[in-house]
Write a protein that holds these residues in place. Structure first.
Motif, PDB file in Angstrom:
ATOM      1  N   GLN A 149      64.166  12.887  62.748  1.00 23.43           N
ATOM      2  CA  GLN A 149      64.795  14.200  62.957  1.00 23.43           C
ATOM      3  C   GLN A 149      63.847  15.217  63.598  1.00 23.43           C
ATOM      4  N   GLY A 184      70.023  10.400  67.144  1.00 22.46           N
ATOM      5  CA  GLY A 184      69.310   9.121  67.184  1.00 22.46           C
ATOM      6  C   GLY A 184      67.915   9.133  66.585  1.00 22.46           C
ATOM      7  N   CYS A 185      67.227  10.248  66.616  1.00 23.76           N
ATOM      8  CA  CYS A 185      65.826  10.255  66.168  1.00 23.76           C
ATOM      9  C   CYS A 185      65.740   9.995  64.656  1.00 23.76           C
ATOM     10  N   PRO A 186      65.075   8.928  64.262  1.00 19.79           N
ATOM     11  CA  PRO A 186      64.997   8.590  62.835  1.00 19.79           C
ATOM     12  C   PRO A 186      64.096   9.522  62.039  1.00 19.79           C
TER      13      PRO A 186
END
Ligand SMILES: Cc1cc2nc3c(=O)[nH]c(=O)nc-3n(C[C@H](O)[C@H](O)[C@H](O)COP(=O)(O)OP(=O)(O)OC[C@H]3O[C@@H](n4cnc5c(N)ncnc54)[C@H](O)[C@@H]3O)c2cc1C
Ligand code: SF4
Ligand code: SF4
Lengths: 91, 429
Positions: free
Chosen positions: A44, A40-42
Motif C-alpha cells: 500500500q 495492486g501494491c501489496p
C-alpha cells in the motif's frame, strides 16, 4: 477482520536509502482511469488522498507489481541500491 | 574488485547459484553478484523444492541443506463459504528421496546454496546491484554496478522475474500483466508439536495445501505449506485482477483467505512472523523470453521458466536445471573459444531436451485452464453445495444422487461449460 497494513509491514526489516528507488510521474496519474497501482501494491505504497495519487517508497517490498500495472508508464522503477531495502527472513 | 573474469552470474537465487556452482566445480572462474546483503534475503516462494534436479548437482543434498519438512501429504481444497471439500493424499512413498519435495525458507536455503558455490571456488559478491550491461561493438562484454565495470566473456542473467538485464539485452519487451501473478505470503508461527498434531504429521513430515475458491472469483489460488515451526500461508493473484475496478486491495485477499473456517482452524493461535510478496511468472510457454544472445544467457524466472498447473507450482527446480544447462553451454563455449550466438544457442538445445521446456510445452494451455473463472468460484461452490446436500440430514425425502448433481449443475454451472472445461482439463493438465 482485515489487519492493518502497518501490522503486516511491521514484521519486516528495512534499511532505507535516502534516495527513492522508485519515482512516479504524477502528471500522468491525473488522467489515469484505472489507478491499478493503488489496488495492486501489496505494501500500500500508493494512496489516493483527496483525488490525488500519493506514493512513498519507504515501505516498498520490491515486488515490481506497480511497474507492470501502470499502463501510462508513469513509474520509473528500480530495486533499491545494493544492501538497501527490505529483508525477508522467512521468504 | 576484479576487473575481468570469465563468467559473471547476476543474482544468487537458485538459478544463479546452480550456474556458479556448476562452473566452479569444473574449475572455471566465475563471479556471482547479488544485490542483497546475504543471498536469499530478497527472495520469496511458497515453497516446495522438488529434489531430483538438485540431487544430480549435489548428491544427497538433504543431508546438509537447511530444509524444513519432507512433503508426504498433498491436499487440494475447494473452499466455499462455510464449507470445504478436500482431496487429501498421503503416502510415505512421497518421502523417498530424491523424487520428493521439501518445504524451504529461502533466506536459509539460498544462503546455503550460494555458500556451496563459494566453497567450490566461485567468487560471491553481495550487496551489489548490477545496473547495466557493458557493451562493445554491439556485443555484451560485462556489467556495470554503480561506478564499477567488470568485464566477462559471458554474462548470465539469473536476476529473477523483474530482470532488467533481459530487457537491456533486447530479449524481452515489457512484462505483460496477463503473464504475471502476485504472490502474497504470511508466515505464521506455531509450536512444532501443534503443527504435527493439527496436520496429522510425524516428526519431519510436512504437508502442502492448494486452495481454490478463495480469491473472490478472480483468477488465482491459495497455498499453505508446513515448515518446522511455522506455516507459510499465501495467495497467488493474476495481475490483471487489479486493472478491473471496484474490488479489494491486494493485502485484503490474504485476510479474506484467513476468514474461511477451514483456514481459521489451521492457523488458530498462530502469530504472524512475516508478511511478504513476490511476483511469479505464469505465462508458461507463451510467456518465455528469448534465452540467449552473443555472450549472454538467461536462466530461471528471468526467462519466465515456471509452471503452474493448478495443484503444483514449479520454479526453483526449473531455475536449477536452467543454471546447470547454462554452465554446460559456457564450458563448451570455452573449449571452442567462441562466445557468440553460435555457441550460446547450445543452451536452447539443452533446454529443449530437458524436462523443463518439455513440461512447459506439454502444459502450454495450463495457465488458461487454471485461471478459468469457473474454477475460481463455480466449481468450488458446486462441489461444496453438492456435498452439503449429500450429508445434511433434513426432514424431507432424500433425492437421488444424479438428481442432486443435475440440480447443482444447472444452478451453479451450465452443462456445456462443464463439458468444455472437462475436455480442456483432460487435454491440458
Ligand atoms: C508466492 C510464491 C510461491 C512459489 N512457490 C513455489 C514452489 O512451491 N515451488 C517452486 O519450485 N517454486 C515456487 N515459486 C517460484 C520460485 O520462487 C521461483 O521460480 C524461483 O525462485 C526462481 O529462481 P531464480 O533464481 O530464477 O530467481 P530468484 O529466486 O528471484 O533470484 C533472483 C536473485 O537475483 C537477485 N537480483 C535481482 N536483480 C539483481 C541485480 N540487478 N543485481 C544483483 N542481484 C540481483 C535477487 O536479489 C535474487 O537473489 C514460488 C514463487 C512465489 C512468488
Ligand atoms: S497506474 Fe500509473 S498512472 Fe495510474 S495512478 Fe498509478 S502510477 Fe499513476
Ligand atoms: S514494487 Fe511492489 S511493493 Fe514496491 S511500490 Fe511497487 S507494487 Fe508496491
Amino acid at each position: 477482520m482485515t489487519a492493518k497494513i502497518e501490522e503486516k509491514l511491521g514484521t519486516l526489516h528495512y534499511t532505507i536509502d535516502k534516495e527513492a528507488h522508485i519515482k512516479v510521474n504524477f502528471d500522468a496519474c491525473n488522467d489515469c482511469e484505472n489507478k491499478a497501482c493503488i489496488r495492486g501494491c501489496p505494501a500500500q505504497c500508493f494512496e489516493l488522498v483527496q483525488d490525488e495519487v500519493k506514493f512513498q517508497y519507504e515501505d516498498c517490498i520490491e515486488c515490481g507489481t506497480c511497474k507492470i500495472l501502470c499502463d501510462k508508464k508513469a513509474i520509473e522503477w528500480n530495486y533499491p541500491r545494493g544492501t538497501f531495502g527490505v529483508v525477508f527472513r522467512k521468504g | 574488485m576484479v576487473e575481468s573474469v570469465d563468467t559473471i552470474v547476476v543474482g544468487a537465487g537458485p538459478a544463479g547459484s546452480a550456474t556458479a556452482y556448476s562452473l566452479a566445480k569444473a574449475g572455471h572462474e566465475v563471479l556471482l553478484v547479488e544485490r542483497g546483503k546475504t543471498p536469499g534475503e530478497k527472495n520469496v516462494s511458497g515453497g516446495v523444492l522438488y529434489g531430483s534436479v538438485l540431487h544430480e548437482l549435489i548428491p544427497n543434498f538433504w543431508d546438509e541443506a537447511p530444509l524444513e519438512r519432507v512433503i508426504t501429504n498433498r491436499n487440494l481444497v475447494f473452499l466455499s463459504g462455510e464449507s470445504s471439500f478436500s482431496l487429501d493424499f498421503s503416502s510415505s512413498k512421497l518421502e523417498k528421496p530424491p523424487h520428493n519435495g521439501y518445504s524451504v525458507i529461502r533466506y536459509d536455503f539460498d544462503q546455503w546454496f550460494a555458500k556451496q558455490a563459494e566453497e567450490t571456488g566461485a567468487l560471491l559478491a553481495t550487496g551489489i546491484r548490477v545496473d547495466d550491461l557493458l557493451w562493445e561493438n554491439k556485443q555484451i562484454v560485462g556489467i556495470k554496478a554503480g561506478s564499477d565495470e567488470i568485464r566477462a566473456k559471458v554474462v548470465v542473467a539469473a536476476d529473477g522475474i523483474n530482470s532488467t538485464l533481459v530487457e537491456q539485452a533486447g530479449l524481452r519487451k515489457d512484462l505483460k500483466a496477463k503473464y504475471i501473478a502476485l504472490g502474497i505470503k504470511e508466515v505464521i508461527g506455531l509450536p512444532r508439536d501443534v503443527i504435527e498434531n493439527r496436520f496429522n504429521l510425524e516428526h519431519n513430515e510436512g504437508t502442502a495445501h492448494t486452495y481454490l475458491g478463495c480469491t473472490k472469483g478472480y483468477p488465482g489460488g491459495g497455498f499453505l505449506y508446513t515448515n518446522q515451526d511455522s506455516l507459510s500461508l499465501g495467495i497467488v493473484l493474476k495481475l490483471p485482477i487489479f486493472k478491473t475496478k471496484s474490488h479489494s486491495k491486494a493485502p485484503e485477499f490474504i485476510d479474506h483467505l484467513k476468514q474461511f473456517p477451514y483456514i481459521r482452524r489451521l492457523i488458530k493461535e498462530g502469530t504472524r512472523l512475516e508478511y511478504s510478496a513476490h511476483l511469479v511468472p505464469e505465462g508458461g510457454y507463451h510467456g518465455l523470453s528469448k534465452l540467449y544472445t552473443d555472450g549472454f544467457l538467461v536462466t530461471g524466472d528471468a526467462a519466465g521458466l515456471t509452471l503452474n498447473i493448478g495443484y503444483a507450482l514449479e520454479g526453483m527446480n526449473f531455475a536449477i536445471a536452467s543454471g546447470v544447462a547454462a554452465a554446460k553451454t559456457i564450458l563448451r563455449a570455452h573449449k571452442q573459444n567462441d562466445f557468440t550466438q553460435s555457441t550460446m544457442k547450445h543452451y536452447q538445445k539443452l533446454m529443449n531436451q530437458s524436462f523443463v521446456l518439455k513440461d512447459m510445452k506439454t502444459f502450454r494451455n495450463a495457465p488458461a485452464i487454471v485461471s478459468s473463472p469457473r474454477l475460481m468460484k463455480s466449481y468450488p461452490d458446486f462441489i461444496n453445495n453438492l456435498a452439503l446436500d449429500l450429508y445434511q440430514s433434513t426432514a424431507s425425502p432424500r433425492p437421488k444422487l444424479i438428481n442432486l448433481i443435475l440440480k447443482h449443475v444447472v444452478h451453479e454451472i451450465s452443462l456445456p461449460h462443464l463439458f468444455i472445461d472437462g475436455i480442456k482439463a483432460v487435454r491440458g493438465l
